[in-house]
Design a protein around this motif. Structure first.
Motif, PDB file in Angstrom:
ATOM      1  N   MET A   2      20.697 -27.539  66.169  1.00 12.49           N
ATOM      2  CA  MET A   2      19.741 -28.603  65.917  1.00 12.49           C
ATOM      3  C   MET A   2      19.275 -29.227  67.228  1.00 12.49           C
ATOM      4  O   MET A   2      19.911 -29.063  68.245  1.00 12.49           O
ATOM      5  CB  MET A   2      20.350 -29.673  65.009  1.00 12.49           C
ATOM      6  CG  MET A   2      21.586 -30.367  65.558  1.00 12.49           C
ATOM      7  SD  MET A   2      22.235 -31.619  64.413  1.00 12.49           S
ATOM      8  CE  MET A   2      20.917 -32.805  64.388  1.00 12.49           C
ATOM      9  N   LYS A   3      18.200 -29.973  67.159  1.00  8.75           N
ATOM     10  CA  LYS A   3      17.679 -30.652  68.341  1.00  8.75           C
ATOM     11  C   LYS A   3      18.718 -31.621  68.868  1.00  8.75           C
ATOM     12  O   LYS A   3      19.546 -32.127  68.123  1.00  8.75           O
ATOM     13  CB  LYS A   3      16.419 -31.435  67.973  1.00  8.75           C
ATOM     14  CG  LYS A   3      15.202 -30.561  67.867  1.00  8.75           C
ATOM     15  CD  LYS A   3      13.955 -31.397  67.816  1.00  8.75           C
ATOM     16  CE  LYS A   3      12.748 -30.480  67.639  1.00  8.75           C
ATOM     17  NZ  LYS A   3      11.515 -31.246  67.454  1.00  8.75           N
ATOM     18  N   LYS A  32      29.173 -31.088  65.224  1.00  8.04           N
ATOM     19  CA  LYS A  32      27.859 -31.724  65.308  1.00  8.04           C
ATOM     20  C   LYS A  32      27.811 -33.080  64.610  1.00  8.04           C
ATOM     21  O   LYS A  32      26.898 -33.860  64.830  1.00  8.04           O
ATOM     22  CB  LYS A  32      26.807 -30.795  64.686  1.00  8.04           C
ATOM     23  CG  LYS A  32      26.588 -29.517  65.464  1.00  8.04           C
ATOM     24  CD  LYS A  32      25.470 -28.669  64.880  1.00  8.04           C
ATOM     25  CE  LYS A  32      25.843 -28.030  63.550  1.00  8.04           C
ATOM     26  NZ  LYS A  32      26.847 -26.943  63.660  1.00  8.04           N
ATOM     27  N   ASP A  56      22.149 -19.893  59.117  1.00 12.25           N
ATOM     28  CA  ASP A  56      23.459 -19.376  59.527  1.00 12.25           C
ATOM     29  C   ASP A  56      23.548 -17.875  59.262  1.00 12.25           C
ATOM     30  O   ASP A  56      24.045 -17.120  60.093  1.00 12.25           O
ATOM     31  CB  ASP A  56      24.545 -20.068  58.683  1.00 12.25           C
ATOM     32  CG  ASP A  56      25.550 -20.808  59.542  1.00 12.25           C
ATOM     33  OD1 ASP A  56      25.162 -21.292  60.614  1.00 12.25           O
ATOM     34  OD2 ASP A  56      26.715 -20.903  59.115  1.00 12.25           O
ATOM     35  N   ARG A  59      25.031 -16.953  72.118  1.00  4.91           N
ATOM     36  CA  ARG A  59      24.408 -18.217  71.707  1.00  4.91           C
ATOM     37  C   ARG A  59      24.957 -18.714  70.365  1.00  4.91           C
ATOM     38  O   ARG A  59      25.031 -19.910  70.128  1.00  4.91           O
ATOM     39  CB  ARG A  59      22.883 -18.058  71.629  1.00  4.91           C
ATOM     40  CG  ARG A  59      22.296 -17.767  73.024  1.00  4.91           C
ATOM     41  CD  ARG A  59      20.809 -17.960  73.068  1.00  4.91           C
ATOM     42  NE  ARG A  59      20.396 -19.348  72.902  1.00  4.91           N
ATOM     43  CZ  ARG A  59      19.138 -19.755  72.943  1.00  4.91           C
ATOM     44  NH1 ARG A  59      18.165 -18.882  73.154  1.00  4.91           N
ATOM     45  NH2 ARG A  59      18.825 -21.020  72.781  1.00  4.91           N
ATOM     46  N   THR A  60      25.295 -17.778  69.463  1.00  5.48           N
ATOM     47  CA  THR A  60      25.797 -18.216  68.155  1.00  5.48           C
ATOM     48  C   THR A  60      27.292 -18.542  68.211  1.00  5.48           C
ATOM     49  O   THR A  60      27.811 -19.240  67.344  1.00  5.48           O
ATOM     50  CB  THR A  60      25.597 -17.140  67.074  1.00  5.48           C
ATOM     51  OG1 THR A  60      26.364 -15.982  67.435  1.00  5.48           O
ATOM     52  CG2 THR A  60      24.129 -16.746  66.951  1.00  5.48           C
ATOM     53  N   GLY A 108      15.791 -29.776  62.630  1.00 10.82           N
ATOM     54  CA  GLY A 108      16.898 -29.344  63.477  1.00 10.82           C
ATOM     55  C   GLY A 108      17.753 -28.252  62.839  1.00 10.82           C
ATOM     56  O   GLY A 108      18.268 -27.384  63.542  1.00 10.82           O
ATOM     57  N   VAL A 109      17.917 -28.289  61.508  1.00 13.55           N
ATOM     58  CA  VAL A 109      18.824 -27.311  60.892  1.00 13.55           C
ATOM     59  C   VAL A 109      18.293 -25.889  61.004  1.00 13.55           C
ATOM     60  O   VAL A 109      19.059 -24.928  60.939  1.00 13.55           O
ATOM     61  CB  VAL A 109      19.159 -27.624  59.404  1.00 13.55           C
ATOM     62  CG1 VAL A 109      19.799 -28.995  59.263  1.00 13.55           C
ATOM     63  CG2 VAL A 109      17.963 -27.482  58.510  1.00 13.55           C
ATOM     64  N   GLU A 154      16.338 -24.983  63.676  1.00 19.30           N
ATOM     65  CA  GLU A 154      16.031 -24.746  65.101  1.00 19.30           C
ATOM     66  C   GLU A 154      17.298 -24.868  65.917  1.00 19.30           C
ATOM     67  O   GLU A 154      17.396 -25.701  66.809  1.00 19.30           O
ATOM     68  CB  GLU A 154      15.017 -25.789  65.609  1.00 19.30           C
ATOM     69  CG  GLU A 154      13.630 -25.603  65.043  1.00 19.30           C
ATOM     70  CD  GLU A 154      12.767 -26.847  65.272  1.00 19.30           C
ATOM     71  OE1 GLU A 154      13.145 -27.693  66.109  1.00 19.30           O
ATOM     72  OE2 GLU A 154      11.734 -26.959  64.603  1.00 19.30           O
ATOM     73  N   ARG A 155      18.253 -24.033  65.600  1.00 23.78           N
ATOM     74  CA  ARG A 155      19.537 -24.174  66.283  1.00 23.78           C
ATOM     75  C   ARG A 155      20.154 -22.794  66.422  1.00 23.78           C
ATOM     76  O   ARG A 155      19.744 -21.835  65.774  1.00 23.78           O
ATOM     77  CB  ARG A 155      20.457 -25.069  65.460  1.00 23.78           C
ATOM     78  CG  ARG A 155      20.826 -24.410  64.157  1.00 23.78           C
ATOM     79  CD  ARG A 155      21.524 -25.331  63.184  1.00 23.78           C
ATOM     80  NE  ARG A 155      21.586 -24.634  61.902  1.00 23.78           N
ATOM     81  CZ  ARG A 155      22.627 -23.905  61.500  1.00 23.78           C
ATOM     82  NH1 ARG A 155      23.689 -23.792  62.230  1.00 23.78           N
ATOM     83  NH2 ARG A 155      22.597 -23.259  60.337  1.00 23.78           N
ATOM     84  N   TYR A 156      21.175 -22.743  67.241  1.00 24.47           N
ATOM     85  CA  TYR A 156      21.894 -21.483  67.405  1.00 24.47           C
ATOM     86  C   TYR A 156      23.348 -21.554  66.956  1.00 24.47           C
ATOM     87  O   TYR A 156      24.005 -20.534  66.836  1.00 24.47           O
ATOM     88  CB  TYR A 156      21.815 -20.997  68.855  1.00 24.47           C
ATOM     89  CG  TYR A 156      20.661 -20.045  69.054  1.00 24.47           C
ATOM     90  CD1 TYR A 156      20.763 -18.727  68.584  1.00 24.47           C
ATOM     91  CD2 TYR A 156      19.486 -20.447  69.659  1.00 24.47           C
ATOM     92  CE1 TYR A 156      19.713 -17.843  68.732  1.00 24.47           C
ATOM     93  CE2 TYR A 156      18.439 -19.565  69.818  1.00 24.47           C
ATOM     94  CZ  TYR A 156      18.552 -18.266  69.355  1.00 24.47           C
ATOM     95  OH  TYR A 156      17.521 -17.391  69.494  1.00 24.47           O
ATOM     96  N   SER A 157      23.844 -22.763  66.756  1.00 28.34           N
ATOM     97  CA  SER A 157      25.242 -22.806  66.309  1.00 28.34           C
ATOM     98  C   SER A 157      25.434 -23.975  65.366  1.00 28.34           C
ATOM     99  O   SER A 157      24.572 -24.826  65.231  1.00 28.34           O
ATOM    100  CB  SER A 157      26.182 -22.949  67.497  1.00 28.34           C
ATOM    101  OG  SER A 157      26.009 -24.226  68.072  1.00 28.34           O
TER     102      SER A 157
END
Lengths: 320, 320
Positions: free
Chosen positions: A1-2, A50, A213, A224-225, A314-315, A317-320
């Motif tokens: 997320m951002k 998070k 996910d 990244r993940t 954000g959910v 646009e994230r990698y983890s």
């Protein structure tokens, strides 16, 4: 997320202050059983994450007063349930690391880890009962039951060749989205906002969260993940990318997931799934859910609205 | 314990009728998730058992009305928490049979069993929130937290050579007695009786129950207790009979429990413990607790008093 800072900025000064109180309360809960006994629960809580679900509780509540104890208890209770499910998941997956630290099961064994998860579950309800809100207890206990049903469903569908999109989405709802829903419902109870609408908002972004996910499991990259590519495949968990790809690629349709043995096998299947364009389809579906979630939000103060929009975006646009 | 019929006779006509409703509600809860998913939870619930904790809820409530829904919900919630701990215990002990049926972990594996236990925990709080009593939710969530702490304590004390009687009793309180306390507290809430006194009564007979369990583990005979003699020793669980016997027998004091490997080893140690008279000491202590529990009961209607006395006596006059 951002970056969470952007959400804090949008939400205004009171949200970061409440979130600091949530963090302090998590620390208190982790030591309030005194002895070294609760060390494991303490480590799990302290390991952080998070804190997306507590943030949702606070944002759904509206412009919270940093002095609201009940808001803090609600946010902490949701995060404790989340922590309990992570600890039990790690037991079942025999995972060694989570958030860069040894898991409870890795450091202390299965018995300790199972009991630690049970402790976190129970503490969640003890914490929530401090809000004196029966509606809150109902919302969280329903969500907890559904989380467990989601895990049961995931196991009974493992390795299956005929999981439909509908069944997949129901599983995502049960194993993930219901806790996002409960977080927003608890916030709505605190802020006297519309519980149904905020709950549905939470559920939709929870679904999008799980879809992304599952996309990241196939797409990687692992650096990244933070997890190996294709871990779901090796685990027998059938997700949307594979379901979509099977409809487009005969060889994938004929694949017996059970026959995959090594990380190399799994990576090869991931690449084949990606080649069908199934990841874009799944990602588009997640984006659609986020857009839908944002569209149903009721009239809200600008700051609250902006912060909820940022979290929703954000959910996916994230990698983890 | 003594035949439940004797307790029903003493308690009067309304208690067996409420207990039938409890049984029906347990069956409803086990199917209300519809699908085959909840089969495992359903099997666990249906497998029954003594239903001692629901009976305590009903008896502590006083002369219950068979029509009291809240009493039924409270009794069912306590039994669901008990069921959850049994399912998780079976996972950890890799037990194959419970109450003469295959355990969830034996029939469906660790994943299903862990999730089933989580489901039973969560359903307990969903069920209890139907009573609309926050005091009830507080009482049960506190007890659930302590049950998990008891399991953590048991694991951290496993194989230890210096468990004191005090520490042993605290472990018994956490892992067993707190749920007996909660059962009586929930009954007291329903019947508007004295929560503290009835809770203490419950805790004391819960302690006695655990002490007798630990005596039976050493004394057997397996055909009456339903479990192999000395199972606790092989599991590293240090109980009162061994603690007492170590103070009387130097060779036992020097014994490394960790070195015991076989059922034959364990049986030999059991016989040596029995020879010290430690079983009589432990049993006497359990009887003393029961007497104490009975003595602190407040003035109660004759039938309620007689039924509670019968249950209290029953926990130390049983084989399984």
């Amino acid at each position: 997320m951002k970056p969470v800072e952007a959400v804090f900025d949008a939400a205004g000064a009171s949200v970061p202050r409440v979130m600091q109180r949530v963090e302090r309360r998590m620390a208190e809960v982790s030591v309030d059983h005194g002895a070294a006994l609760a060390r494991h629960a303490g480590e799990t809580i302290a390991a952080g994450g998070k804190r997306l679900r507590p943030l949702l509780v606070c944002l759904a509540a509206g412009v919270p007063s940093p002095e609201s104890d009940t808001l803090v208890h609600s946010a902490v209770a949701v995060e404790l349930v989340h922590g309990a499910t992570l600890v039990h998941d790690d037991v079942l997956d025999a995972s060694l690391l989570r958030r860069g630290r040894p898991t409870v099961v890795a450091s202390s064994g299965r018995r300790m880890a199972t009991a630690t998860g049970d402790l976190l579950f129970s503490r969640a309800f003890a914490e929530l009962s401090l809000t004196r809100s029966l509606s809150a207890v109902c919302a969280l206990s329903r969500a907890s039951s559904e989380l467990a049903l989601g895990e049961l469903m995931q196991r009974s569908d493992a390795w299956s060749g005929d999981v439909t999109v509908g069944r997949y989405l129901e599983r995502c709802r049960l194993k993930t989205a219901v806790l996002f829903r409960a977080a927003c419902e608890l916030g709505a109870i605190e802020g006297e906002g519309p519980m149904d609408t905020l709950g549905t908002f939470g559920e939709q972004i929870g679904l999008a969260f799980q879809l992304l996910d599952d996309v990241l499991d196939v797409s990687g990259p692992p650096e990244r993940t933070g997890k190996p590519q294709g871990a779901d495949l090796l685990d027998g968990t059938i997700t949307l990318p594979l379901i979509e790809a099977r409809a487009r690629d005969r060889e994938l349709a004929a694949l017996e997931v059970r026959d995959l043995r090594t990380a190399t096998d799994a990576r090869a299947v991931c690449e084949r799934i990606a080649a069908t364009g199934a990841l874009e389809t799944a990602r588009a579906r997640a984006l659609q859910m986020v857009a839908g979630a944002k569209s149903i939000l009721p009239a809200l103060p600008d700051r609250q609205r902006a912060a909820l929009d940022l979290v929703a975006d954000g959910v996916v646009e994230r990698y983890s």
